[in-house]
Design a protein around this motif. Structure first.
Motif, mmCIF file in Angstrom:
data_model
loop_
_atom_site.group_PDB
_atom_site.id
_atom_site.type_symbol
_atom_site.label_atom_id
_atom_site.label_comp_id
_atom_site.label_asym_id
_atom_site.label_seq_id
_atom_site.Cartn_x
_atom_site.Cartn_y
_atom_site.Cartn_z
ATOM 1 N N PHE A 1 33.484 4.890 -9.470
ATOM 2 C CA PHE A 1 32.169 5.365 -9.874
ATOM 3 C C PHE A 1 31.520 4.445 -10.899
ATOM 4 O O PHE A 1 30.317 4.358 -10.983
ATOM 5 N N LEU A 2 32.328 3.774 -11.711
ATOM 6 C CA LEU A 2 31.774 2.972 -12.800
ATOM 7 C C LEU A 2 31.002 1.763 -12.294
ATOM 8 O O LEU A 2 30.148 1.243 -12.994
ATOM 9 N N TYR A 3 31.308 1.311 -11.106
ATOM 10 C CA TYR A 3 30.680 0.101 -10.588
ATOM 11 C C TYR A 3 29.180 0.255 -10.395
ATOM 12 O O TYR A 3 28.415 -0.657 -10.654
ATOM 13 N N ILE A 4 28.748 1.413 -9.962
ATOM 14 C CA ILE A 4 27.363 1.546 -9.533
ATOM 15 C C ILE A 4 26.631 2.706 -10.200
ATOM 16 O O ILE A 4 25.486 2.964 -9.935
ATOM 17 N N ALA A 5 27.284 3.425 -11.101
ATOM 18 C CA ALA A 5 26.676 4.611 -11.713
ATOM 19 C C ALA A 5 25.458 4.234 -12.549
ATOM 20 O O ALA A 5 25.437 3.210 -13.219
ATOM 21 N N ASN A 6 24.463 5.099 -12.490
ATOM 22 C CA ASN A 6 23.237 4.944 -13.272
ATOM 23 C C ASN A 6 22.594 3.576 -13.056
ATOM 24 O O ASN A 6 22.206 2.904 -14.004
ATOM 25 N N TYR A 7 22.498 3.178 -11.833
ATOM 26 C CA TYR A 7 21.933 1.890 -11.451
ATOM 27 C C TYR A 7 20.460 2.097 -11.143
ATOM 28 O O TYR A 7 20.109 2.570 -10.075
ATOM 29 N N ASN A 8 19.595 1.768 -12.079
ATOM 30 C CA ASN A 8 18.160 2.025 -11.928
ATOM 31 C C ASN A 8 17.428 0.692 -11.985
ATOM 32 O O ASN A 8 17.273 0.119 -13.057
ATOM 33 N N LYS A 9 16.995 0.210 -10.833
ATOM 34 C CA LYS A 9 16.343 -1.096 -10.777
ATOM 35 C C LYS A 9 15.231 -1.110 -9.743
ATOM 36 O O LYS A 9 15.267 -0.371 -8.764
ATOM 37 N N GLN A 10 14.278 -2.022 -9.977
ATOM 38 C CA GLN A 10 13.217 -2.239 -8.999
ATOM 39 C C GLN A 10 13.780 -3.045 -7.834
ATOM 40 O O GLN A 10 14.539 -3.994 -8.017
ATOM 41 N N LEU A 11 13.406 -2.657 -6.631
ATOM 42 C CA LEU A 11 13.858 -3.360 -5.440
ATOM 43 C C LEU A 11 12.911 -4.505 -5.112
ATOM 44 O O LEU A 11 11.711 -4.431 -5.355
ATOM 45 N N THR B 1 10.402 -10.842 -3.463
ATOM 46 C CA THR B 1 9.117 -10.372 -3.962
ATOM 47 C C THR B 1 9.264 -8.936 -4.467
ATOM 48 O O THR B 1 9.758 -8.082 -3.739
ATOM 49 N N PRO B 2 8.858 -8.658 -5.703
ATOM 50 C CA PRO B 2 8.958 -7.282 -6.218
ATOM 51 C C PRO B 2 8.166 -6.303 -5.349
ATOM 52 O O PRO B 2 7.093 -6.626 -4.851
ATOM 53 N N THR B 3 8.716 -5.121 -5.160
ATOM 54 C CA THR B 3 8.066 -4.080 -4.355
ATOM 55 C C THR B 3 7.652 -2.921 -5.258
ATOM 56 O O THR B 3 7.901 -2.931 -6.458
ATOM 57 N N ILE B 4 7.059 -1.912 -4.662
ATOM 58 C CA ILE B 4 6.639 -0.725 -5.412
ATOM 59 C C ILE B 4 7.799 0.245 -5.614
ATOM 60 O O ILE B 4 7.666 1.216 -6.350
ATOM 61 N N PHE B 5 8.958 -0.012 -5.001
ATOM 62 C CA PHE B 5 10.067 0.939 -4.997
ATOM 63 C C PHE B 5 11.075 0.646 -6.100
ATOM 64 O O PHE B 5 11.443 -0.497 -6.339
ATOM 65 N N THR B 6 11.540 1.719 -6.754
ATOM 66 C CA THR B 6 12.619 1.654 -7.732
ATOM 67 C C THR B 6 13.677 2.656 -7.293
ATOM 68 O O THR B 6 13.357 3.805 -7.001
ATOM 69 N N ARG B 7 14.941 2.208 -7.254
ATOM 70 C CA ARG B 7 16.025 3.106 -6.837
ATOM 71 C C ARG B 7 16.914 3.413 -8.029
ATOM 72 O O ARG B 7 17.326 2.529 -8.754
ATOM 73 N N ASP B 8 17.226 4.692 -8.189
ATOM 74 C CA ASP B 8 18.091 5.163 -9.258
ATOM 75 C C ASP B 8 19.272 5.881 -8.619
ATOM 76 O O ASP B 8 19.080 6.834 -7.856
ATOM 77 N N ILE B 9 20.480 5.414 -8.902
ATOM 78 C CA ILE B 9 21.685 6.042 -8.373
ATOM 79 C C ILE B 9 22.452 6.627 -9.551
ATOM 80 O O ILE B 9 22.821 5.895 -10.465
ATOM 81 N N THR B 10 22.674 7.927 -9.523
ATOM 82 C CA THR B 10 23.439 8.573 -10.584
ATOM 83 C C THR B 10 24.631 9.304 -9.989
ATOM 84 O O THR B 10 24.570 9.817 -8.874
ATOM 85 N N ILE B 11 25.697 9.339 -10.765
ATOM 86 C CA ILE B 11 26.927 10.018 -10.362
ATOM 87 C C ILE B 11 27.240 11.026 -11.449
ATOM 88 O O ILE B 11 27.398 10.666 -12.616
ATOM 89 N N THR B 12 27.295 12.285 -11.075
ATOM 90 C CA THR B 12 27.520 13.346 -12.044
ATOM 91 C C THR B 12 28.615 14.286 -11.562
ATOM 92 O O THR B 12 28.951 14.301 -10.381
ATOM 93 N N GLY B 13 29.118 15.053 -12.486
ATOM 94 C CA GLY B 13 30.105 16.081 -12.154
ATOM 95 C C GLY B 13 31.455 15.494 -11.852
ATOM 96 O O GLY B 13 31.611 14.329 -11.517
ATOM 97 N N SER B 14 32.439 16.314 -12.023
ATOM 98 C CA SER B 14 33.801 15.920 -11.724
ATOM 99 C C SER B 14 34.577 17.202 -11.449
ATOM 100 O O SER B 14 35.244 17.732 -12.333
ATOM 101 N N THR B 15 34.475 17.714 -10.253
ATOM 102 C CA THR B 15 35.110 18.970 -9.885
ATOM 103 C C THR B 15 36.498 18.688 -9.333
ATOM 104 O O THR B 15 36.650 17.947 -8.363
#
Length: 151
Positions: A76-86, A100-114
């Motif tokens: 999970f640590l590799y990609i957690a909370n990865y918030n960047k413009q595509l 070329t910068p686009t209008i899109f920004t992707r945010d990947i979050t990892i939460t919880g640990s059940t």
């Protein structure tokens, strides 16, 4: 004796023609706007789904590597909370590094640990793609639950 159009009849005919042309142009403009909105939403949906696949791929790769080495890497640590413009590269692929910068920004979050027992944990993965369309902020969010042992 020849009958011709009066000035009033000519003005009314021009008005009717202009009303039809303006209506058609307005409808065309609205359709172009709707197509752009749908296109952006489709791209955002695919980018959000790809975000989940990035996490799943990293989990699977780390699991296979750890099975051979006996190590313990928190995938999970590799990609957690990865918030960047595509960015869009010259081949038409979206990526983070170059292009070329686009209008899109992707945010990947990892939460919880059940804890599911036996040391197997579930984590909630959320991939959110945001973009601005005219003056309105839009977003698509995709959620999945993965375990640390995906096999």
């Amino acid at each position: 004796y020849q009958r011709s159009f009066t000035l009033l009849e000519t003005i009314v005919a021009i008005y009717v023609l202009l009303a039809g042309i303006v209506g058609t142009m307005n409808l065309t403009q609205q359709n172009i706007g709707a197509v752009t909105t749908m296109r952006n939403q489709l791209i955002a949906s695919n980018l959000a789904q790809e975000g989940l696949e990035l996490v799943r791929n990293q989990r699977d790769s780390n699991y296979v590597n750890n099975a051979h080495t006996g190590g313990s890497i928190d995938w999970f640590l590799y990609i957690a909370n990865y918030n960047k413009q595509l960015k869009l590269d010259s081949y038409g692929f979206y990526q983070y590094e170059s292009g070329t910068p686009t209008i899109f920004t992707r945010d990947i979050t990892i939460t919880g640990s059940t804890d599911r027992g036996s040391g197997v944990f579930d984590k909630k993965i959320t991939a959110t793609v945001k973009w601005m369309e005219k003056t309105e902020s839009k977003k698509v969010e995709v959620i999945d639950v993965l375990t640390d042992h995906g096999f």
